[in-house]
Write an enzyme that holds these catalytic residues in place. Structure first.
Site, short mmCIF file in Angstrom:
data_model
loop_
_atom_site.label_atom_id
_atom_site.label_comp_id
_atom_site.label_asym_id
_atom_site.label_seq_id
_atom_site.Cartn_x
_atom_site.Cartn_y
_atom_site.Cartn_z
N ASP A 130 -47.60 4.03 -8.85
CA ASP A 130 -48.74 4.56 -8.04
C ASP A 130 -48.24 5.24 -6.65
O ASP A 130 -47.09 5.00 -6.41
CB ASP A 130 -49.89 3.51 -7.71
CG ASP A 130 -51.27 4.21 -7.65
OD1 ASP A 130 -51.37 5.39 -7.29
OD2 ASP A 130 -52.18 3.36 -7.47
C1 BGC Z 1 -54.56 5.59 -7.02
C2 BGC Z 1 -54.15 5.90 -8.34
C3 BGC Z 1 -54.28 7.44 -8.69
C4 BGC Z 1 -53.31 8.14 -7.57
C5 BGC Z 1 -53.03 9.58 -7.94
C6 BGC Z 1 -53.65 6.33 -6.02
O1 BGC Z 1 -53.97 6.05 -4.76
O2 BGC Z 1 -54.35 4.22 -7.02
O3 BGC Z 1 -55.31 5.43 -9.34
O4 BGC Z 1 -53.89 7.73 -9.81
O5 BGC Z 1 -53.63 7.80 -6.32
O6 BGC Z 1 -54.17 10.24 -7.38
#
Ligand code: BGC
Length: 735
Positions: free
Chosen positions: A262
């Site tokens: 993430d």
């Molecule tokens: C979130 C994810 C997301 C990623 C990319 C993160 O902050 O937890 O769910 O896919 O950002 O945008």
């Protein structure tokens, strides 16, 4: 040797160590959406230098193609980039939030939502979606409960499977399929106190039984990639957790896709107390992470770690190979621009897609309460539509609708106006607090319009309008950014500034219907006690207003059922239907008022609305549960049936739910667990027998040795209309 393997072998033979590490780097140039504290700088130079494997956070052929041009035409080996995006509930055509869609219990419809999202995403240049989010959640304070399928692992697994099929359609080489990325691995929905990004601590049994199944289901459905979670598991942050990413995911579950972190979660391991950037990056690489999202820990430090013997070249080779395999599976080596043809852009927001969005918006509405059959509304009635969400457009998409344009959304007023005489007043702001509104402004967009008038003037106007109507429909609830990422709440009621309006409307004595917008289960005790009818509409997406109006006027008979328990107050949390018994169960129905029982002094143990609850404009009568045998032998099959009759005036759908209890086992088991369901349509007076075939698969659980086993003995089979309204029968299952 397969053609794919030899192609990638040849390519990797030509790649330098730096180029291999470059493939592991996922960058976000920013400009559209940004969910983390950083964006990537000097992106074009980095691509040219072979330091980028993929990009995310934007869409549109005109935005994607120039980057791919650089990768393909201006780098030494011309390796194409993969392009990702958060496509969570639809792309430009926005569907209801995932929690809402899960309440349809309609896997064909849920799969369709992902299929349409894939068609639109692929037409927009993107080939990789950060979805499905399959985190089980038992704590509605956590704002991200909006993005998942609720609290139940059985239902959650079905939804995970349907979503992956919708996106990938079993063949990633087709031009309208995109690669799914299951998230967030693992246990992200169990953050302490419901506070986002917080610590998670749980037993292995709880993990395997309740939280891990949906990830596994998504992988078994063929998901091409998986995203790590921000939290820790067993004291080790997920992005550095070898047990999770290698032992379990790859060795036990056989996952052969790639693992992406993430947003900056490798770097964040330093704050977790795992060491400096080089240390945590090495930890991630050794744990089994293939791609580093935004943090650039891999590009900055992996080479040194290899030189110092902290990471083996084989780890980088394996990660690089998996990413190249994903690109190969998507057909990007055959044609790096296959998602950039621009050919299918007319499908985006097409009438067909909007019609599907309208159907989904209607079918996810949950009828919580309907005294004296107040709903559906009569078209002959004069209706006072009042409330901060009555004519709101900005909040209709719901959280995480990055490519959804709120200006294209239909408001509730617009949906209702063509069908009856509708008078309208705003009556209240979602919140009167400018500070709150600012805190919720995402990507610079303020979604809360605070009226210049004094709140009491707004109420006065609303009451006057209500006095001219036969019935009041009050559209109240959360703003869309009150749920979703970084949107935990400690008070999960309707924002308090809306209460004086509701009290004033109640005082008029007119029939009062509440239309509740929410991204999570809310505490609605006051509303339940004071409203005559209540329709929970979540956030319905592009066609929200039309879909809700379809339900309010009875063109669609509501059939959705809750997939997360609604507590009476925050103190009851965590509260979920598949809980265990205590040694001192409090049986309110049994009537013993004993002090030393498991209960609260100030609130009953039962929730306001249980898992599986949801009414219809018609009524259904369940006959007794019939079993085809009283005893089953080993691998035999048991058929449990029930006859259901539509005893009301309307044709309607009913979600028939099968639960099983294992009253005696070697480890404690929940009071009941969902093990099957079927959605049926019945005309008035029609009846139908619904049968469930049960095998030992549905009796299995994880024992203390973490073996997935069943144990012979007595079982209770329950069938009903919610987890709290079932009929039961007993069966003995022999070894
Ligand atoms: C979130 C994810 C997301 C990623 C990319 C993160 O902050 O937890 O769910 O896919 O950002 O945008």
């Amino acid at each position: 040797m397969s053609a794919m393997k030899s192609f990638i072998d040849d390519l990797m033979n030509k790649m330098s160590l730096d180029e291999k590490i470059g493939q592991l780097n996922l960058v976000a140039p920013g400009g559209f959406t940004n969910t983390g504290p950083e964006t990537t700088k000097n992106v074009s130079e980095k691509i040219r230098a072979g330091q980028v494997g993929g990009m995310f956070g934007f869409w549109g052929v005109q935005n994607v193609k120039p980057w791919q041009d650089i990768a393909v035409k201006e780098t030494r080996l011309g390796i194409p980039l993969i392009f990702g995006l958060d496509v969570i509930h639809g792309h430009q055509t926005v569907f209801p939030i995932p929690l809402a869609l899960s309440c349809t219990w309609d896997m064909a419809l849920i799969e369709k939502s992902a299929r349409i999202a894939a068609v639109e995403t692929a037409a927009d240049g993107v080939n990789w979606v950060f979805s499905p989010m399959v985190d089980i959640c038992r704590d509605p304070r956590w704002g991200r409960i909006a993005e998942g399928a609720g609290e139940d692992p059985y239902l959650g697994s079905k939804v995970a499977h349907a979503m992956v099929h919708g996106y990938q359609a079993g063949d990633l080489s087709k031009p309208d399929t995109v690669m799914a990325c299951v998230k967030h691995f693992a246990l992200y929905g169990a953050a302490d106190g419901g506070r986002d990004y917080n610590t998670v601590d749980m037993s292995r049994i709880k993990m395997f039984e309740y939280y891990l199944p949906p990830y596994r289901a998504a992988i078994d459905a063929g998901a091409g990639s998986i995203m790590t979670a921000f939290n820790e598991v067993d004291g080790v942050p997920c992005s550095g957790n070898k047990w999770l990413l290698t032992d379990l995911l790859r060795h036990e579950w056989g996952f052969d896709g790639f693992v992406v972190t993430d947003f900056t979660s490798i770097n964040e391991m330093s704050a977790h107390g795992m060491g400096d950037l080089q240390t945590v990056s090495a930890l991630a690489a050794n744990a089994g992470v293939d791609m580093d999202m935004v943090g650039e820990g891999f590009v900055r430090t992996l080479k040194s770690s290899i030189q110092e013997g902290r990471v083996k070249t084989e780890a980088v080779d394996a990660a690089c190979r998996r990413i190249l395999e994903a690109k190969q599976a998507l057909g990007l080596f055959d044609d790096p621009f296959r998602y950039c043809s621009g050919k299918s852009v007319e499908k985006i927001l097409s009438p067909e897609h909007r019609a599907a969005a309208r159907e989904m918006a209607a079918k996810s509405c949950v009828l919580l309460k309907n005294d004296r059959q107040l709903l559906p509304l009569k078209t002959s009635a004069t209706i006072a539509l009042i409330g901060p969400l009555a004519n709101d457009r900005k909040n209709m998409p719901g959280t995480w609708a990055v490519a959804g344009d709120w200006q294209k959304c239909v408001t509730l007023l617009e949906g209702m106006q063509p069908r009856a005489k509708v008078l309208h007043a705003k009556g209240a702001n979602i919140t009167n607090s400018k500070e709150w509104a600012e805190r919720l402004a995402i990507y610079g967009n303020n979604r809360i319009d605070i009226d210049a008038r004094d709140p009491s003037d707004m109420i006065r106007e609303a009451v006057e309008i209500a006095s001219k109507a036969d019935v009041i429909v009050a559209a109240v609830g959360e703003a869309q950014e009150m749920s979703g990422e970084g949107a935990s709440r400690s008070d999960i009621g309707i924002p308090p500034d809306q209460r004086p309006l509701l009290e004033a409307l109640k005082e008029t004595g007119k029939p009062l219907v509440l239309v509740v917008f929410a991204g999570r289960p809310l505490t609605l005790e006051w509303q339940h006690a004071n409203a005559d009818a209540m329709l929970l509409v979540w956030f319905g997406g592009t066609e929200a207003g039309n879909g809700i109006a379809d339900v309010l006027f009875g063109e669609v008979n509501p059939a959705a059922k809750l997939t997360a328990t609604f507590p009476r107050n925050v103190g009851q949390i965590p509260i979920y239907y598949n809980h265990k018994n205590t040694g001192r169960p409090y049986l309110a129905a049994g009537g013993y008022e004993d002090k030393f029982k498991s209960r609260y002094l100030d609130v009953v143990n039962e929730p306001l609305y249980p898992f599986g609850h949801g009414l219809s404009y018609t009524s259904f009568e369940y006959g007794p549960v019939k079993l085809d045998k009283a005893e089953v032998e080993g691998d035999g099959r048991l058929t449990a049936s029930v006859t259901i009759r539509n005893t009301g005036k309307y044709a309607g759908e009913e979600i028939v739910q099968l639960y099983i209890t294992d009253p005696v086992a070697s480890v404690t088991r929940p009071v009941k667990e969902l093990r099957g369901f079927e959605k049926i349509m019945l005309k008035p007076d029609e009846s139908r027998e619904v049968s469930f075939v049960i095998t030992v698969e549905q009796l299995k659980f994880f024992n203390s040795a973490l073996e997935h086993v069943w144990e012979p003995g007595e079982f209770l089979i329950h069938i009903g209309s919610s987890s709290a309204a079932v009929q039961s029968a007993k069966v003995v299952w022999n070894k």
